[in-house]
Design a protein around this motif. Sequence first.
Motif, PDB file in Angstrom:
ATOM      1  N   SER A  46       0.837  -1.205   0.000  1.00 37.04           N
ATOM      2  CA  SER A  46       0.000   0.000   0.000  1.00 37.04           C
ATOM      3  C   SER A  46       0.872   1.254   0.000  1.00 37.04           C
ATOM      4  N   GLY A  47       0.304   2.311  -0.527  1.00 33.04           N
ATOM      5  CA  GLY A  47       1.000   3.594  -0.507  1.00 33.04           C
ATOM      6  C   GLY A  47       1.224   4.080   0.905  1.00 33.04           C
ATOM      7  N   ASP A  48       0.273   3.794   1.799  1.00 41.00           N
ATOM      8  CA  ASP A  48       0.417   4.193   3.201  1.00 41.00           C
ATOM      9  C   ASP A  48       1.595   3.482   3.860  1.00 41.00           C
ATOM     10  N   SER A  49       1.739   2.200   3.566  1.00 41.88           N
ATOM     11  CA  SER A  49       2.874   1.453   4.129  1.00 41.88           C
ATOM     12  C   SER A  49       4.192   2.022   3.623  1.00 41.88           C
ATOM     13  N   LEU A  50       4.262   2.270   2.332  1.00 44.08           N
ATOM     14  CA  LEU A  50       5.489   2.815   1.755  1.00 44.08           C
ATOM     15  C   LEU A  50       5.805   4.177   2.353  1.00 44.08           C
ATOM     16  N   HIS A  51       4.797   4.999   2.539  1.00 47.74           N
ATOM     17  CA  HIS A  51       5.016   6.315   3.137  1.00 47.74           C
ATOM     18  C   HIS A  51       5.531   6.179   4.570  1.00 47.74           C
ATOM     19  N   ASP A  52       4.955   5.252   5.327  1.00 46.58           N
ATOM     20  CA  ASP A  52       5.418   5.014   6.706  1.00 46.58           C
ATOM     21  C   ASP A  52       6.866   4.540   6.729  1.00 46.58           C
ATOM     22  N   TRP A  53       7.206   3.625   5.824  1.00 42.65           N
ATOM     23  CA  TRP A  53       8.588   3.132   5.760  1.00 42.65           C
ATOM     24  C   TRP A  53       9.540   4.251   5.391  1.00 42.65           C
ATOM     25  N   TRP A  54       9.129   5.127   4.477  1.00 44.87           N
ATOM     26  CA  TRP A  54       9.963   6.257   4.048  1.00 44.87           C
ATOM     27  C   TRP A  54      10.194   7.213   5.213  1.00 44.87           C
ATOM     28  N   LYS A  55       9.126   7.519   5.961  1.00 43.99           N
ATOM     29  CA  LYS A  55       9.275   8.408   7.120  1.00 43.99           C
ATOM     30  C   LYS A  55      10.201   7.792   8.168  1.00 43.99           C
ATOM     31  N   GLN A  56      10.054   6.483   8.411  1.00 45.45           N
ATOM     32  CA  GLN A  56      10.897   5.820   9.400  1.00 45.45           C
ATOM     33  C   GLN A  56      12.356   5.809   8.942  1.00 45.45           C
ATOM     34  N   ALA A  57      12.598   5.595   7.670  1.00 41.82           N
ATOM     35  CA  ALA A  57      13.968   5.596   7.143  1.00 41.82           C
ATOM     36  C   ALA A  57      14.603   6.979   7.315  1.00 41.82           C
ATOM     37  N   ARG A  58      13.828   8.031   7.109  1.00 36.09           N
ATOM     38  CA  ARG A  58      14.337   9.397   7.291  1.00 36.09           C
ATOM     39  C   ARG A  58      14.653   9.652   8.771  1.00 36.09           C
ATOM     40  N   ARG A  59      13.793   9.183   9.658  1.00 35.73           N
ATOM     41  CA  ARG A  59      14.060   9.342  11.100  1.00 35.73           C
ATOM     42  C   ARG A  59      15.314   8.579  11.490  1.00 35.73           C
ATOM     43  N   ASP A  60      15.436   7.348  10.981  1.00 35.49           N
ATOM     44  CA  ASP A  60      16.600   6.527  11.301  1.00 35.49           C
ATOM     45  C   ASP A  60      17.892   7.170  10.794  1.00 35.49           C
ATOM     46  N   ALA A  61      17.796   7.904   9.681  1.00 35.27           N
ATOM     47  CA  ALA A  61      18.968   8.562   9.103  1.00 35.27           C
ATOM     48  C   ALA A  61      19.261   9.904   9.763  1.00 35.27           C
ATOM     49  N   GLY A  62      18.374  10.323  10.663  1.00 37.29           N
ATOM     50  CA  GLY A  62      18.588  11.591  11.359  1.00 37.29           C
ATOM     51  C   GLY A  62      18.088  12.788  10.592  1.00 37.29           C
ATOM     52  N   ALA A  63      17.278  12.564   9.588  1.00 38.71           N
ATOM     53  CA  ALA A  63      16.750  13.692   8.789  1.00 38.71           C
ATOM     54  C   ALA A  63      15.412  14.147   9.323  1.00 38.71           C
TER      55      ALA A  63
END
Length: 63
Positions: A46-63
């Motif tokens: 789902s687009g919602d899942s992908l968006h959540d994963w993208w946000k989490q990846a940005r948080r994990d990267a410190g962005a």
Amino acid sequence: MVEKKKTSRYSPEFRERAVRLLDEHRSDYPSLSVACREIGGKLGCSGDSLHDWWKQARRDAGA
């Protein structure tokens, strides 16, 4: 009360690849939400899942 173990339908490798594809092709779409919906649909998530994963990846990267 018994706790259920939450299992992910998608592997960490799949999530990383999906986020990488979103980052690479995001500029091809008019908005982030459209990009998530379209790319997620092509990948079978789902687009919602992908968006959540993208946000989490940005948080994990410190962005």
